[in-house]
Design an enzyme around this catalytic site. Structure first.
Site, PDB file in Angstrom:
ATOM      1  N   LYS A 165       0.825  -1.215   0.000  1.00 46.59           N
ATOM      2  CA  LYS A 165       0.000   0.000   0.000  1.00 46.59           C
ATOM      3  C   LYS A 165       0.867   1.276   0.000  1.00 46.59           C
ATOM      4  O   LYS A 165       2.076   1.217   0.282  1.00 46.59           O
ATOM      5  CB  LYS A 165      -0.921  -0.030   1.217  1.00 46.59           C
ATOM      6  CG  LYS A 165      -1.937  -1.174   1.163  1.00 46.59           C
ATOM      7  CD  LYS A 165      -2.948  -1.059   2.295  1.00 46.59           C
ATOM      8  CE  LYS A 165      -3.968  -2.165   2.208  1.00 46.59           C
ATOM      9  NZ  LYS A 165      -5.035  -2.013   3.230  1.00 46.59           N
ATOM     10  N   TYR A 192     -12.395  -1.613  -3.902  1.00 45.43           N
ATOM     11  CA  TYR A 192     -12.931  -1.834  -2.544  1.00 45.43           C
ATOM     12  C   TYR A 192     -14.462  -1.729  -2.505  1.00 45.43           C
ATOM     13  O   TYR A 192     -15.018  -1.423  -1.452  1.00 45.43           O
ATOM     14  CB  TYR A 192     -12.305  -0.834  -1.577  1.00 45.43           C
ATOM     15  CG  TYR A 192     -10.917  -1.228  -1.095  1.00 45.43           C
ATOM     16  CD1 TYR A 192     -10.712  -2.414  -0.378  1.00 45.43           C
ATOM     17  CD2 TYR A 192      -9.823  -0.404  -1.307  1.00 45.43           C
ATOM     18  CE1 TYR A 192      -9.452  -2.764   0.082  1.00 45.43           C
ATOM     19  CE2 TYR A 192      -8.558  -0.754  -0.831  1.00 45.43           C
ATOM     20  CZ  TYR A 192      -8.390  -1.934  -0.143  1.00 45.43           C
ATOM     21  OH  TYR A 192      -7.137  -2.282   0.335  1.00 45.43           O
ATOM     22  N   ASN A 232      -2.163   0.210   6.684  1.00 46.67           N
ATOM     23  CA  ASN A 232      -1.674  -1.059   7.246  1.00 46.67           C
ATOM     24  C   ASN A 232      -0.758  -1.851   6.301  1.00 46.67           C
ATOM     25  O   ASN A 232      -0.699  -3.073   6.359  1.00 46.67           O
ATOM     26  CB  ASN A 232      -2.850  -1.898   7.755  1.00 46.67           C
ATOM     27  CG  ASN A 232      -3.798  -2.311   6.661  1.00 46.67           C
ATOM     28  OD1 ASN A 232      -3.626  -1.911   5.514  1.00 46.67           O
ATOM     29  ND2 ASN A 232      -4.789  -3.121   6.989  1.00 46.67           N
ATOM     30  N   HIS A 263      -2.233  -5.449   1.581  1.00 48.53           N
ATOM     31  CA  HIS A 263      -3.543  -6.077   1.403  1.00 48.53           C
ATOM     32  C   HIS A 263      -3.340  -7.507   0.931  1.00 48.53           C
ATOM     33  O   HIS A 263      -2.395  -7.784   0.197  1.00 48.53           O
ATOM     34  CB  HIS A 263      -4.349  -5.306   0.344  1.00 48.53           C
ATOM     35  CG  HIS A 263      -5.555  -6.052  -0.127  1.00 48.53           C
ATOM     36  ND1 HIS A 263      -6.757  -6.034   0.551  1.00 48.53           N
ATOM     37  CD2 HIS A 263      -5.745  -6.885  -1.182  1.00 48.53           C
ATOM     38  CE1 HIS A 263      -7.624  -6.813  -0.074  1.00 48.53           C
ATOM     39  NE2 HIS A 263      -7.035  -7.335  -1.136  1.00 48.53           N
ATOM     40  N   GLU A 273      -9.893  -9.757  -7.639  1.00 53.89           N
ATOM     41  CA  GLU A 273      -8.821  -8.783  -7.412  1.00 53.89           C
ATOM     42  C   GLU A 273      -7.681  -8.964  -8.414  1.00 53.89           C
ATOM     43  O   GLU A 273      -7.118  -7.981  -8.907  1.00 53.89           O
ATOM     44  CB  GLU A 273      -8.328  -8.903  -5.969  1.00 53.89           C
ATOM     45  CG  GLU A 273      -9.410  -8.432  -4.978  1.00 53.89           C
ATOM     46  CD  GLU A 273      -9.047  -8.643  -3.519  1.00 53.89           C
ATOM     47  OE1 GLU A 273      -8.010  -9.276  -3.220  1.00 53.89           O
ATOM     48  OE2 GLU A 273      -9.804  -8.154  -2.665  1.00 53.89           O
TER      49      GLU A 273
END
Ligand code: CMP
Length: 138
Positions: free
Chosen positions: A10, A50, A113, A116, A127
């Site tokens: 990310k 998302y 975070n 993913h 995805e």
């Protein structure tokens, strides 16, 4: 069973130059990198990725964050890849992530975070297809 999963390094991790260290953890854990690239996505593209979270309160902030800088999407392969990557990543909130996990080492907050990973076979398929064309996975 040999399985493929989808992962993204990310924007927070990319900005902090943790990409190489995270890739090293992934390879050390036995994953083969099938496909990988670096790109920046628009807010609209992040919203599409998302979409399952569209009604969650964090959706606007999450999609702004995911479109805030370069990301590294990738397709990974190993036995039991989906569950094993989630274990290697640790809990969504780094405060709850086990010692030694990627999020424990590299993540700053529940939103920023670091990484993913797909949570199931059907989401992995969606995805992978969102970021990679078939010819890139040959
Ligand atoms: P990821 O595994 O990519 O899946 C959805 C993402 O939404 C998650 O990692 C976090 O980046 C973010 N997220 C999940 N829960 C929260 C939350 N409570 N507050 C903010 N962001 C969240």
């Amino acid at each position: 069973m040999l399985q493929r999963t989808f992962s993204i390094i990310k924007p927070d991790a990319f900005r902090k130059r943790y990409a190489g260290a995270i890739l090293a953890e992934i390879e050390k854990a036995g994953f083969k990198i099938v496909a990988i690239k670096r790109l920046s996505i628009s807010k609209t593209q992040a919203e599409g990725f998302y979409y399952v979270h569209k009604d969650r309160p964090f959706f606007p902030s999450l999609t702004t964050f995911m479109s805030s800088g370069p990301i590294i999407p990738m397709v990974l392969e190993k036995d039991n890849a989906i569950a094993d990557l989630r274990k290697l990543m640790g809990a969504t909130n780094p405060a709850n992530a086990e010692e030694g996990t990627i999020r424990r080492k590299f993540a700053a907050s529940i939103e920023e975070n670091a990484i993913h990973g797909s949570d199931a076979e059907d989401t992995a398929k969606f995805e992978i297809g969102y970021f990679f064309a078939g010819y890139e996975l040959a």
